[in-house]
Design an enzyme around this catalytic site. Structure first.
Site, PDB file in Angstrom:
ATOM      1  N   SER A  80       0.859  -1.185   0.000  1.00 58.19           N
ATOM      2  CA  SER A  80       0.000   0.000   0.000  1.00 58.19           C
ATOM      3  C   SER A  80       0.895   1.236   0.000  1.00 58.19           C
ATOM      4  O   SER A  80       1.718   1.390  -0.906  1.00 58.19           O
ATOM      5  CB  SER A  80      -0.955  -0.030   1.201  1.00 58.19           C
ATOM      6  OG  SER A  80      -1.860   1.046   1.146  1.00 58.19           O
ATOM      7  N   THR A  81       0.791   2.087   1.005  1.00 53.71           N
ATOM      8  CA  THR A  81       1.543   3.344   1.031  1.00 53.71           C
ATOM      9  C   THR A  81       3.040   3.084   0.920  1.00 53.71           C
ATOM     10  O   THR A  81       3.612   2.341   1.705  1.00 53.71           O
ATOM     11  CB  THR A  81       1.254   4.104   2.341  1.00 53.71           C
ATOM     12  OG1 THR A  81      -0.151   4.173   2.545  1.00 53.71           O
ATOM     13  CG2 THR A  81       1.841   5.507   2.277  1.00 53.71           C
ATOM     14  N   HIS A 122      -2.579  -1.066  -3.363  1.00 50.08           N
ATOM     15  CA  HIS A 122      -3.734  -0.188  -3.184  1.00 50.08           C
ATOM     16  C   HIS A 122      -3.580   1.034  -4.093  1.00 50.08           C
ATOM     17  O   HIS A 122      -2.660   1.831  -3.916  1.00 50.08           O
ATOM     18  CB  HIS A 122      -3.857   0.275  -1.741  1.00 50.08           C
ATOM     19  CG  HIS A 122      -4.156  -0.838  -0.779  1.00 50.08           C
ATOM     20  ND1 HIS A 122      -3.942  -0.724   0.582  1.00 50.08           N
ATOM     21  CD2 HIS A 122      -4.669  -2.081  -0.966  1.00 50.08           C
ATOM     22  CE1 HIS A 122      -4.313  -1.839   1.177  1.00 50.08           C
ATOM     23  NE2 HIS A 122      -4.750  -2.689   0.266  1.00 50.08           N
ATOM     24  N   MET A 175      -0.110   0.917   5.073  1.00 49.56           N
ATOM     25  CA  MET A 175      -0.861   1.242   6.279  1.00 49.56           C
ATOM     26  C   MET A 175      -1.982   0.235   6.489  1.00 49.56           C
ATOM     27  O   MET A 175      -2.619  -0.199   5.526  1.00 49.56           O
ATOM     28  CB  MET A 175      -1.451   2.653   6.152  1.00 49.56           C
ATOM     29  CG  MET A 175      -2.185   3.142   7.384  1.00 49.56           C
ATOM     30  SD  MET A 175      -1.026   3.390   8.756  1.00 49.56           S
ATOM     31  CE  MET A 175      -2.158   3.880  10.057  1.00 49.56           C
TER      32      MET A 175
END
Length: 363
Positions: free
Chosen positions: A175-176, A201, A294
């Site tokens: 993700s991040t 994501h 996250m």
């Protein structure tokens, strides 16, 4: 508890007003300044010392990428990019992430007021994550528009892998901070690497550019996953933004399933969906990799992969932008090895080259 101090940088007075209002509605953050261009922002940053900046991509006097490049070389801090939902906007956003931006918000081209208010929860979540992110100084950060900024580092030469089972599939979740982490894992992969399936994501409109960008850097072929296509060695398949991606079996072949099902753990695509399918369909033929991000998406499913015989790698805290998903995977007992990002690809390749038929399982 001290509030997160945010400076908004955007040439649109409407966007500055909306973002300021959205930020100031939160109990844990405050907008301490709003600048119409990077030169004004530069003075604000010096005077106000914000914790996070939201930065528009296209602005007068100095574009957002040029400003970001200078900022990350001279005074690195968490930056959330605000980009438009266009093909060009996606390309620029990926370059911004390459330069060190923590994350981005895709603002609509029309209906900006209603669109940003609908995205308010996402915006403030990204600001909170950015405030806690590990941001590193990039002394050699390429200037915006330079060939290095556009293409990234070249793949280091590597001898072909010894023949490995084409049944093996590498499964990656992130993700991040994941766009750059994925690149670091994929670039060393030789052309005859096992198939790789990836959930990052990312919203619709960005994964096509992301896949194309990786495809230009890698010796394996990288593309968005398409429903029903065979999953083949030497290829990497990225979950399309806004859709769920999982693996299934059709006879003796593995195939991609891409569908418009509901979000899982608030995400579409969701790492949980991909990893659960890997546990069910691949079993010991899977190698799992959990990268920076996250939250907890995919952590439980990665444990299910391990229980089904997968061998799993998790990125360590020091090299993560955000140590959320990796931490949760470790807490769920899903990891066999916890490694710095720059060691994951070589560890995977060494295991593939040295493992005998069947699967070694080391706790």
């Amino acid at each position: 508890m001290a509030k997160i101090k945010v400076v908004v940088v955007d040439d649109s007075a409407l966007v500055r007003s909306l973002l300021t209002e959205i930020i100031n509605r939160q109990h844990d953050m405050v907008c301490i300044g709003a600048a119409s261009d990077p030169l004004v922002a530069r003075e604000m940053i010096r005077e106000l010392n914000p914790d996070v900046i939201t930065l528009d991509v296209e602005m007068p006097r100095m574009d957002g990428l040029e400003f970001l490049s200078r900022l990350m070389r001279l005074r690195p801090m968490p930056v959330v990019m605000v980009s438009t939902l266009t093909e060009q906007g996606a390309e620029i956003t990926l370059r911004a992430l390459e330069m060190g931006a923590v994350d981005f918000v895709a603002k609509p081209r029309i209906g900006v007021s209603s669109g940003l208010n609908e995205l308010a929860g996402d915006i403030v979540d990204k600001i909170r994550v950015a405030a806690a992110a590990h941001v590193k100084r990039l002394p050699g950060a390429p200037a915006a528009g330079s060939p290095a900024a556009a293409s990234g580092p070249a793949a280091a030469p590597r001898a072909p892998l010894p023949r490995v089972s084409t049944e093996k599939i590498i499964c990656i979740g992130s993700s991040t901070g994941g766009t750059e982490a994925i690149r670091e894992v994929l670039v060393p992969m030789p052309a005859d690497a096992p198939a790789i399936v990836i959930t990052q994501h990312m919203p619709p409109g960005f994964t096509t550019s992301f896949a194309n960008r990786l495809n230009a850097l890698c010796r394996i072929r990288v593309a968005e996953a398409r429903d029903g296509e065979r999953i083949l060695p030497g290829h990497a398949y990225i979950a399309p933004g806004g859709r769920q991606f999982r693996i299934d079996r059709s006879g003796s072949n593995y195939v991609a399933v891409v569908e418009d099902t509901e979000p899982v753990n608030r995400h579409r695509p969701s790492v949980e969906v991909l990893f659960k399918s890997a546990a069910r369909v691949l079993g010991p033929n899977a190698l799992g990799i959990m990268l920076t991000g996250m939250g907890a998406d995919g952590a439980q499913a990665m444990r299910e992969m391990k229980d089904a015989g997968s061998y799993n790698y998790v990125q360590d805290e020091a090299s993560c932008v955000v140590f959320g998903m990796p931490r949760m995977a470790i807490q769920h007992g899903a990891a066999h090895e916890v490694l710095p990002l720059n060691q994951i690809a070589s560890a995977v390749l060494a295991r593939l080259a040295n493992a005998p038929a069947g699967v070694r399982h080391r706790i």
